[in-house]
Design an enzyme around this catalytic site. Structure first.
Site, PDB file in Angstrom:
ATOM      1  N   TYR A 119       2.911   3.777  15.907  1.00 18.63           N
ATOM      2  CA  TYR A 119       1.803   3.283  15.554  1.00 18.63           C
ATOM      3  C   TYR A 119       0.788   4.380  15.913  1.00 18.63           C
ATOM      4  O   TYR A 119      -0.223   4.738  15.495  1.00 18.63           O
ATOM      5  CB  TYR A 119       1.375   1.931  16.263  1.00 18.63           C
ATOM      6  CG  TYR A 119       0.037   1.483  16.064  1.00 18.63           C
ATOM      7  CD1 TYR A 119       0.000   0.842  14.825  1.00 18.63           C
ATOM      8  CD2 TYR A 119      -0.879   1.377  17.205  1.00 18.63           C
ATOM      9  CE1 TYR A 119      -1.546   0.044  14.699  1.00 18.63           C
ATOM     10  CE2 TYR A 119      -1.959   0.824  16.928  1.00 18.63           C
ATOM     11  CZ  TYR A 119      -2.415   0.329  15.731  1.00 18.63           C
ATOM     12  OH  TYR A 119      -3.680  -0.287  15.454  1.00 18.63           O
TER      13      TYR A 119
ATOM     14  N   ASN B  77      -7.281   0.115   5.676  1.00 17.84           N
ATOM     15  CA  ASN B  77      -7.180  -0.683   6.579  1.00 17.84           C
ATOM     16  C   ASN B  77      -5.895  -1.239   7.217  1.00 17.84           C
ATOM     17  O   ASN B  77      -5.609  -1.984   8.134  1.00 17.84           O
ATOM     18  CB  ASN B  77      -8.213  -1.872   6.574  1.00 17.84           C
ATOM     19  CG  ASN B  77      -7.958  -2.930   7.711  1.00 17.84           C
ATOM     20  OD1 ASN B  77      -8.249  -3.010   8.780  1.00 17.84           O
ATOM     21  ND2 ASN B  77      -7.633  -4.221   7.151  1.00 17.84           N
TER      22      ASN B  77
ATOM     23  N   VAL C 213       0.711  -1.190  -0.109  1.00 17.43           N
ATOM     24  CA  VAL C 213       0.130  -0.070   0.043  1.00 17.43           C
ATOM     25  C   VAL C 213       0.919   1.194   0.174  1.00 17.43           C
ATOM     26  O   VAL C 213       0.289   2.431  -0.288  1.00 17.43           O
ATOM     27  CB  VAL C 213      -1.009  -0.064   0.976  1.00 17.43           C
ATOM     28  CG1 VAL C 213      -1.963  -1.033   1.024  1.00 17.43           C
ATOM     29  CG2 VAL C 213      -0.135  -0.135   2.397  1.00 17.43           C
TER      30      VAL C 213
END
Length: 257
Positions: free
Chosen positions: A162, A91, A65
């Site tokens: 994250y 996602n 991605v």
């Protein structure tokens, strides 16, 4: 009466579709009458997900991605097969945990590239198609759902990369909503707590299980099938006047105004 949640005739791009939440999303989108463009880096798991669905309702796209060329190609292939793209779920995700002082440049960059930069690439590619479609007379617009996390709203020890990426995705949703609202393109975030996926195996393990469950008022993890229902609602016309919002799907793990 029209069902509140229907994706009949809609084509939805789902990144990170090879397992967990992404896999459940592909299955649910198709179950609700839509077509799924399933994107994943792992060809084996991706092909297994695609093979379990009707061939005329799914398109498998293998690659990273974080590759902007892949996003553009996937949209072109989706339009060629299904006629249009109506939704996107950003996602795809990875984790590279480490405490701040021990985190390497590569660990930081890997997570930012997949979660944040990758989401931008796919938003840009899908959004350009949606805007052009609306300008061409199709007023149906579209819906973009960014999969964020409670980590992006409250921080996460050992995962500054994250948490920062997921916080960035919240800002991305709000900006998309402001820029493209006039084209009837909506953008929202879903902030998950702990979902039963391979990515959460460590926090659901014996070392952290009791402490984590004690912070969740509902006292349990979410299953992928349960989690994706909220995403599909935001993709559907049932959420036609909802944009720029952050929906917590977390059993009460994070509660705020």
């Amino acid at each position: 009466m029209t069902p509140i949640v229907s994706l009949e005739g809609r084509t939805i791009v789902v990144t990170g579709a090879g397992q967990g939440i992404g896999k459940a999303l592909v299955e649910t989108v198709i179950g609700l009458g839509g077509n799924a463009v399933a994107v994943d880096l792992n060809a084996e798991t991706l092909n297994a997900v695609a093979a379990a669905q009707p061939a005329d309702r799914v398109l498998a796209v293998q690659g990273s991605v974080a590759d902007p060329a892949l996003a553009n190609r996937a949209v072109a292939e989706a339009v060629a097969k299904f006629g249009a793209v109506h939704g996107l779920v950003n996602n795809a995700g990875i984790i590279r945990p480490a405490m701040i002082e021990k985190m390497t440049d590569q660990q930081w960059q890997d997570v930012i590239d997949v979660h944040l930069t990758g989401s931008f690439y796919w938003t840009r590619a899908v959004g350009q198609h949606m805007v052009e479609r609306v300008k061409g007379g199709d007023k149906s617009g579209g819906s973009i759902v960014n999969i964020s996390s409670d980590a992006g709203r409250k921080g996460s020890i050992g995962q500054i990369n994250y948490a920062a990426a997921k916080a960035g995705m919240l800002a991305m949703s709000m900006t998309i909503a402001r820029e493209w609202g006039r084209h009837n393109i909506r953008a929202n975030s879903v902030c998950f707590g702990v979902v039963e996926t391979p990515m959460t195996e460590v926090v659901r393990g014996e070392k952290f299980r009791d402490g984590m469950l004690a912070q969740i008022p509902m006292g349990r993890w979410s299953t992928p099938d349960e989690a994706v229902k909220a995403v599909c609602f935001l993709l559907s016309d049932g959420a036609s006047y909802i944009t720029g919002q952050h929906l917590g799907v977390n059993g009460g793990f994070h509660i705020s105004l």
